[in-house]
Motif scaffolding. Structure first.
Motif, short mmCIF file in Angstrom:
data_model
loop_
_atom_site.label_atom_id
_atom_site.label_comp_id
_atom_site.label_asym_id
_atom_site.label_seq_id
_atom_site.Cartn_x
_atom_site.Cartn_y
_atom_site.Cartn_z
N SER A 142 0.83 -1.20 0.00
CA SER A 142 0.00 0.00 0.00
C SER A 142 0.86 1.25 0.00
CB SER A 142 -0.91 0.00 1.24
OG SER A 142 -1.68 1.17 1.28
N GLY A 143 0.51 2.18 -0.89
CA GLY A 143 1.23 3.45 -0.95
C GLY A 143 2.24 3.53 -2.07
N LEU A 144 2.77 2.37 -2.51
CA LEU A 144 3.77 2.38 -3.58
C LEU A 144 3.13 2.26 -4.95
CD1 LEU A 144 6.86 0.33 -2.40
CD2 LEU A 144 6.58 2.78 -2.59
N ASN A 145 1.89 1.77 -4.99
CA ASN A 145 1.18 1.66 -6.26
C ASN A 145 1.87 0.71 -7.22
OD1 ASN A 145 -1.21 2.42 -7.30
ND2 ASN A 145 -0.45 4.24 -8.35
N LYS A 146 2.58 -0.29 -6.69
CA LYS A 146 3.30 -1.25 -7.52
C LYS A 146 2.90 -2.66 -7.10
CE LYS A 146 5.89 1.77 -9.67
NZ LYS A 146 5.85 1.97 -11.11
N SER A 147 3.07 -3.61 -8.01
CA SER A 147 2.80 -5.00 -7.69
C SER A 147 3.98 -5.85 -8.10
CB SER A 147 1.52 -5.49 -8.38
OG SER A 147 1.67 -5.43 -9.77
N TYR A 148 4.08 -7.03 -7.48
CA TYR A 148 5.22 -7.90 -7.72
C TYR A 148 4.70 -9.30 -8.00
CZ TYR A 148 7.28 -4.03 -5.19
OH TYR A 148 7.66 -2.78 -4.78
N GLY A 163 12.08 -6.18 2.76
CA GLY A 163 13.49 -5.98 3.04
C GLY A 163 14.09 -4.93 2.13
N ALA A 164 13.63 -4.88 0.87
CA ALA A 164 14.14 -3.89 -0.08
C ALA A 164 13.76 -2.48 0.35
CB ALA A 164 13.57 -4.16 -1.47
N ILE A 165 12.60 -2.33 1.02
CA ILE A 165 12.15 -1.01 1.45
C ILE A 165 12.84 -0.60 2.76
CG2 ILE A 165 10.14 0.29 2.26
CD1 ILE A 165 8.51 -1.31 0.30
N LEU A 166 12.98 -1.57 3.68
CA LEU A 166 13.51 -1.24 5.00
C LEU A 166 15.03 -1.21 5.03
CD1 LEU A 166 11.06 -3.45 7.10
CD2 LEU A 166 10.88 -1.02 6.59
N ASN A 167 15.67 -1.90 4.10
CA ASN A 167 17.13 -1.97 4.10
C ASN A 167 17.71 -0.87 3.21
OD1 ASN A 167 19.79 -2.61 4.08
ND2 ASN A 167 19.55 -4.66 3.22
N PRO A 168 18.47 0.06 3.74
CA PRO A 168 19.01 1.16 2.93
C PRO A 168 20.04 0.70 1.91
CG PRO A 168 19.93 1.20 5.14
CD PRO A 168 18.84 0.18 5.15
N ALA A 169 20.63 -0.48 2.11
CA ALA A 169 21.62 -0.99 1.16
C ALA A 169 21.01 -2.15 0.40
CB ALA A 169 22.89 -1.42 1.90
N ASP A 170 19.77 -1.97 -0.06
CA ASP A 170 19.04 -3.07 -0.69
C ASP A 170 19.64 -3.46 -2.04
OD1 ASP A 170 18.34 -0.97 -2.23
OD2 ASP A 170 16.19 -1.22 -2.07
N LEU A 171 19.16 -4.60 -2.52
CA LEU A 171 19.70 -5.15 -3.76
C LEU A 171 19.37 -4.30 -4.97
CD1 LEU A 171 21.35 -7.42 -4.85
CD2 LEU A 171 19.30 -8.82 -5.01
N LEU A 172 18.26 -3.59 -4.95
CA LEU A 172 17.90 -2.74 -6.09
C LEU A 172 18.96 -1.67 -6.31
CD1 LEU A 172 14.05 -2.19 -5.74
CD2 LEU A 172 15.27 -3.68 -7.31
N ARG A 173 19.46 -1.11 -5.23
CA ARG A 173 20.51 -0.09 -5.38
C ARG A 173 21.77 -0.71 -5.99
NH1 ARG A 173 18.04 1.64 -0.56
NH2 ARG A 173 17.29 3.77 -0.65
N ASP A 221 18.59 -11.37 -13.47
CA ASP A 221 18.84 -11.05 -12.06
C ASP A 221 17.95 -9.90 -11.59
OD1 ASP A 221 20.68 -13.03 -11.73
OD2 ASP A 221 22.44 -11.74 -11.99
N ILE A 222 17.82 -8.88 -12.44
CA ILE A 222 16.98 -7.74 -12.08
C ILE A 222 15.55 -8.19 -11.85
CG2 ILE A 222 15.94 -5.63 -12.99
CD1 ILE A 222 18.60 -5.05 -14.37
N LEU A 223 15.02 -8.99 -12.77
CA LEU A 223 13.62 -9.42 -12.65
C LEU A 223 13.43 -10.40 -11.50
CD1 LEU A 223 12.76 -9.83 -16.44
CD2 LEU A 223 12.23 -7.92 -14.93
N ASN A 224 14.41 -11.28 -11.30
CA ASN A 224 14.33 -12.21 -10.17
C ASN A 224 14.27 -11.46 -8.85
OD1 ASN A 224 14.22 -14.91 -11.12
ND2 ASN A 224 16.36 -14.79 -11.76
N ASN A 225 15.12 -10.47 -8.71
CA ASN A 225 15.20 -9.74 -7.45
C ASN A 225 14.09 -8.71 -7.29
OD1 ASN A 225 17.74 -10.69 -6.01
ND2 ASN A 225 18.51 -10.31 -8.06
N CYS A 226 13.32 -8.48 -8.36
CA CYS A 226 12.11 -7.67 -8.25
C CYS A 226 10.89 -8.58 -8.11
CB CYS A 226 11.96 -6.76 -9.47
SG CYS A 226 13.13 -5.40 -9.47
N ASN A 227 11.17 -9.88 -7.90
CA ASN A 227 10.13 -10.87 -7.60
C ASN A 227 9.17 -11.14 -8.75
OD1 ASN A 227 10.91 -11.47 -4.85
ND2 ASN A 227 10.22 -9.40 -4.37
N TYR A 228 9.68 -11.11 -9.97
CA TYR A 228 8.89 -11.59 -11.10
C TYR A 228 9.11 -13.10 -11.21
CZ TYR A 228 7.73 -6.92 -12.70
OH TYR A 228 7.22 -5.65 -12.77
N SER A 229 8.05 -13.81 -11.56
CA SER A 229 8.11 -15.27 -11.56
C SER A 229 8.99 -15.79 -12.70
CB SER A 229 6.71 -15.86 -11.70
OG SER A 229 6.19 -15.59 -12.99
#
Length: 258
Positions: A142-148, A163-173, A221-229
């Motif tokens: 809720s609030g991000l308007n995104k789905s995974y 974890g990606a939202i709460l961790n400042p050194a997340d994998l997306l960065r 890797d990008i799609l895997n870590n963004c939780n795409y099947s």
């Protein structure tokens, strides 16, 4: 006076180099004809992409095309049944209007395809139950308007997203922070109709690899870590993959600002 001469020559040399570099960045209309290397016949509907300017076009019935380009830009040509071709634009190509680019046909060997029977009975209610079902799930915050999208073998999908939202050194960065130049091309690619039409017909990721300057493994890797099947990653066309990477990148920018 003798001491000044080397300085003057060096100054003019630097100015000349600077002028040449400036001229090489001038964008102008480049025209050429695409032909079959074996028959010399023109090829219609060949997709031409300027990888530097992120612009695309297609050849007409005479194999001709026009696209904005600068000296040293790289053009990427693709056509079904032919080997993709990368062409570096030179000064001579602008001077002479009879530039021809040859594409070589590919020989396809059809592999054996095993069709697994689903033991259909002819009764719709029974046969529907026998068909394989995609059990991937969609998670949203809720609030991000995104789905995974996550596969049925990915029970930690929600944990990863949180974890990606709460961790400042997340994998997306780690994924996007090292590739800012490539990621800036995403918006340009999505705005060009010719490139979008081309990607909608592609499933091999080769054009995306050339445009984004990423390896196929990086894209996965990008799609895997963004939780795409896994099923989405394997079956989606290149346009769907582009949109998925773009959504993931937009999320990264939001998280990065926070």
């Amino acid at each position: 006076m003798k001491r000044l001469l080397p300085f003057v020559f060096a100054l003019f040399s630097a100015l000349g180099i600077s002028q040449n570099e400036e001229n090489s960045q001038i964008i102008q209309e480049f025209r050429a004809t695409v032909i079959n290397a074996q028959t010399n016949f023109p090829l219609e509907s060949v997709h031409v992409i300027n990888l530097n300017q992120v612009k695309g076009t297609i050849t007409n019935q005479d194999g001709k095309f026009a696209i904005n380009a600068a000296v040293n830009d790289t053009l990427y040509l693709t056509y079904l049944g032919f080997k993709p071709q990368k062409v570096r634009v030179t000064n001579d190509m602008f001077k002479f209007e009879d530039t021809k680019i040859s594409l070589t046909e590919l020989a396809y060997a059809l592999e054996e395809v095993i069709v697994r029977p689903y033991q259909l009975t002819g009764f719709l209610e029974i046969d529907v139950k026998n068909l394989p079902i995609n059990t991937s799930y969609q998670y949203s915050i809720s609030g991000l308007n995104k789905s995974y999208e996550a596969g049925n073998k990915n029970p930690s999908a929600v944990t990863k997203v949180l974890g990606a939202i709460l961790n400042p050194a997340d994998l997306l960065r780690n994924l996007f922070g090292k590739k800012p130049k490539q990621m800036r091309k995403l918006r340009q690619m999505k705005e060009d109709d010719d490139i979008r039409d081309l990607l909608a017909s592609k499933f091999d990721r080769e054009t995306l690899i050339q445009l984004l300057q990423l390896e196929k493994m990086d894209i996965e890797d990008i799609l895997n870590n963004c939780n795409y099947s896994k099923s989405f990653i394997q079956t989606a066309n290149d346009l769907q993959i582009l949109d998925a990477i773009s959504s993931c990148y937009e999320e990264y920018k939001v998280l990065n600002r926070k």
